[in-house]
Write a protein that holds these residues in place. Structure first.
Motif, mmCIF file in Angstrom:
data_model
loop_
_atom_site.group_PDB
_atom_site.id
_atom_site.type_symbol
_atom_site.label_atom_id
_atom_site.label_comp_id
_atom_site.label_asym_id
_atom_site.label_seq_id
_atom_site.Cartn_x
_atom_site.Cartn_y
_atom_site.Cartn_z
ATOM 1 N N TYR A 13 0.667 -1.340 -0.069
ATOM 2 C CA TYR A 13 0.143 -0.113 -0.076
ATOM 3 C C TYR A 13 0.809 1.180 0.282
ATOM 4 O O TYR A 13 0.568 2.475 0.282
ATOM 5 C CB TYR A 13 -0.940 -0.155 1.310
ATOM 6 N N ALA A 16 -0.137 4.224 -2.393
ATOM 7 C CA ALA A 16 -1.432 4.819 -2.253
ATOM 8 C C ALA A 16 -1.166 5.750 -1.043
ATOM 9 O O ALA A 16 -1.897 6.684 -1.043
ATOM 10 C CB ALA A 16 -2.567 3.777 -1.794
ATOM 11 N N GLN A 17 -0.307 5.086 -0.103
ATOM 12 C CA GLN A 17 -0.207 6.110 1.330
ATOM 13 C C GLN A 17 0.689 7.245 0.773
ATOM 14 O O GLN A 17 0.266 8.295 1.208
ATOM 15 C CB GLN A 17 0.800 5.164 2.296
ATOM 16 N N ARG A 20 -1.481 9.997 -0.796
ATOM 17 C CA ARG A 20 -2.408 10.585 0.042
ATOM 18 C C ARG A 20 -1.483 11.711 1.028
ATOM 19 O O ARG A 20 -2.158 12.798 1.527
ATOM 20 C CB ARG A 20 -2.897 9.693 0.999
ATOM 21 N N TYR A 21 -0.305 11.626 1.249
ATOM 22 C CA TYR A 21 0.498 12.217 2.067
ATOM 23 C C TYR A 21 1.208 13.478 1.257
ATOM 24 O O TYR A 21 2.028 14.413 1.831
ATOM 25 C CB TYR A 21 1.373 11.595 2.996
ATOM 26 N N GLN A 46 -4.575 7.620 -11.300
ATOM 27 C CA GLN A 46 -4.227 8.177 -10.283
ATOM 28 C C GLN A 46 -3.080 8.999 -10.213
ATOM 29 O O GLN A 46 -2.781 10.039 -9.607
ATOM 30 C CB GLN A 46 -4.113 7.187 -9.184
#
Length: 94
Positions: A13, A16-17, A20-21, A46
């Motif tokens: 993941y 994806a993490q 997000r950050y 994405q």
């Protein structure tokens, strides 16, 4: 800040993490198994806005080693990576 992701988004993941950050103006380098993301339609969607603004780099040697062709991001060689690290400072590894 330069972020680096090395694990495949199919098994971890981390990507994806990381996304997000990430803050506005941050850049992302995909290397090792993470380069597969630029060949997968869901991840291409994405990553598209990041690539459009010039904030996505993909390690060219890792694409070639896996028999892949990147469709997003700026291909970089090891010398380019050294330049990015010197320019941006210590990267955030995911």
């Amino acid at each position: 800040m330069l972020h680096t992701v090395k694990h495949s988004p199919l098994s971890h993941y981390n990507l994806a993490q990381c996304l997000r950050y990430m803050a506005t103006g941050d850049q992302l380098l995909l290397w090792q198994d993470a380069v597969i993301a630029v060949t997968l339609p869901d991840w291409q969607r994405q990553l598209a806005s990041l690539a459009d603004r010039g904030g996505l780099y993909v390690m060219q040697d890792d694409l070639v080693a896996r028999g892949l062709e990147g469709q997003l991001g700026q291909p970089v060689a090891m010398a380019d990576l050294v330049y990015l690290i010197v320019e941006k400072g210590s990267p955030q590894a995911w």
